[in-house]
Scaffold this active site. Structure first.
Site, short mmCIF file in Angstrom:
data_model
loop_
_atom_site.label_atom_id
_atom_site.label_comp_id
_atom_site.label_asym_id
_atom_site.label_seq_id
_atom_site.Cartn_x
_atom_site.Cartn_y
_atom_site.Cartn_z
N HIS A 1 14.81 -42.25 12.32
CA HIS A 1 13.65 -41.53 11.78
C HIS A 1 13.01 -42.37 10.67
O HIS A 1 13.70 -43.08 9.93
CB HIS A 1 14.10 -40.18 11.23
CG HIS A 1 12.98 -39.23 10.97
ND1 HIS A 1 12.27 -39.24 9.79
CD2 HIS A 1 12.44 -38.26 11.74
CE1 HIS A 1 11.34 -38.29 9.85
NE2 HIS A 1 11.41 -37.69 11.02
N TYR B 1 4.88 -29.97 8.12
CA TYR B 1 4.97 -30.05 6.66
C TYR B 1 4.85 -28.64 6.09
O TYR B 1 4.07 -27.81 6.59
CB TYR B 1 3.85 -30.92 6.10
CG TYR B 1 3.91 -32.38 6.52
CD1 TYR B 1 5.02 -33.17 6.23
CD2 TYR B 1 2.84 -32.97 7.17
CE1 TYR B 1 5.08 -34.50 6.59
CE2 TYR B 1 2.87 -34.32 7.54
CZ TYR B 1 3.99 -35.08 7.24
OH TYR B 1 4.03 -36.41 7.60
N PHE C 1 3.57 -35.67 11.73
CA PHE C 1 3.47 -36.76 10.76
C PHE C 1 2.10 -36.87 10.10
O PHE C 1 1.93 -37.61 9.14
CB PHE C 1 3.85 -38.12 11.38
CG PHE C 1 5.29 -38.22 11.79
CD1 PHE C 1 6.30 -38.26 10.84
CD2 PHE C 1 5.64 -38.25 13.12
CE1 PHE C 1 7.63 -38.34 11.21
CE2 PHE C 1 6.98 -38.33 13.52
CZ PHE C 1 7.98 -38.37 12.55
N ASP D 1 9.56 -30.18 12.43
CA ASP D 1 8.71 -29.03 12.18
C ASP D 1 7.59 -29.43 11.23
O ASP D 1 7.62 -30.52 10.65
CB ASP D 1 9.52 -27.83 11.65
CG ASP D 1 10.05 -28.02 10.24
OD1 ASP D 1 10.23 -29.18 9.82
OD2 ASP D 1 10.29 -27.01 9.57
#
Length: 221
Positions: free
Chosen positions: A186, A66, A77, A64
């Site tokens: 991740h 920031y 990202f 989701d």
């Protein structure tokens, strides 16, 4: 919610008629009216606007957006220039450097990747300020699954870079033999050392694209 246009509109139009999408739209409109929500409404579909369906050559899936001020702008990202580079993106840049020898960028804006055909998609597209995962379960996951399914149907070479278990769970939807699926942990500080570093996804992506006659991504920022 801003309109979705072009090739994406045609591919996703069946979703707009479904009951879940009406509930999702109504919920998101109320959330923007009552709370501070990121990204801004204008940036909500940045990933789709910057990377039309017929131009997608690679997909990177986030979770989701920031949830702190000034960070989210609709690309997973990514943060706008002038915003401190988040830890996961620091690690992405480190792997990029180790893999391809690219200088580590001074900012975190990944728009240039999106404009080259890298779909930078979060599986949930909004979040309340300071409340990570606060918009999980309101319908975004079903909508972004439809986006992923539309990409899966494209009859050309496409690379999926699936980082972490939530992104990798989408591999069940990906059955196109013309596509390449790459998996790694991740890039967050909690898991990057478990195999994200050294995964070489950037070079593997470009090798696959070039092998199939597709222009590689210029990963330099």
């Amino acid at each position: 919610m801003p309109p979705i246009t072009g090739v994406w509109e045609k591919a996703l139009s069946p979703e707009f008629k479904k009951p879940y999408y009406k509930r999702l739209r109504d919920t998101v409109v109320k959330e923007y009216a009552a709370h501070e929500v990121y990204p801004s409404k204008n940036d909500l579909y940045s990933a789709l606007h910057l990377t039309p369906l017929d131009k997608v050559k690679a997909v990177i899936l986030g979770q989701d957006p920031y949830h702190e001020p000034g960070q989210a702008h609709g690309l997973c990202f990514s943060v706008k220039k002038g915003v401190k580079i988040p830890p996961s993106l620091v690690n992405i840049y480190q792997e990029l450097h180790d893999d391809l020898g690219i200088d580590i960028p001074a900012h975190g804006d990944l728009t240039s990747w999106a404009e080259q055909g890298v779909l930078l998609l979060n599986t949930v597209l909004t979040v309340r300020a300071h409340q990570a995962f606060s918009h999980r379960g309101i319908g975004w996951e079903q909508f972004t699954d439809a986006i992923i399914e539309a990409v899966n149907k494209q009859d050309r070479p496409i690379v999926y870079m699936l980082w972490g278990s939530p992104a990798q769970s989408k591999s069940r939807m990906l059955d196109n033999p013309k596509h390449l699926i790459l998996k790694a942990p991740h890039p967050s500080p909690l898991s990057a050392y478990r195999g994200f570093f050294g995964c070489r996804h950037f070079s593997k992506c470009n090798e696959f694209l070039e092998k199939n006659g597709v222009a590689p991504v210029d990963w330099r920022i």
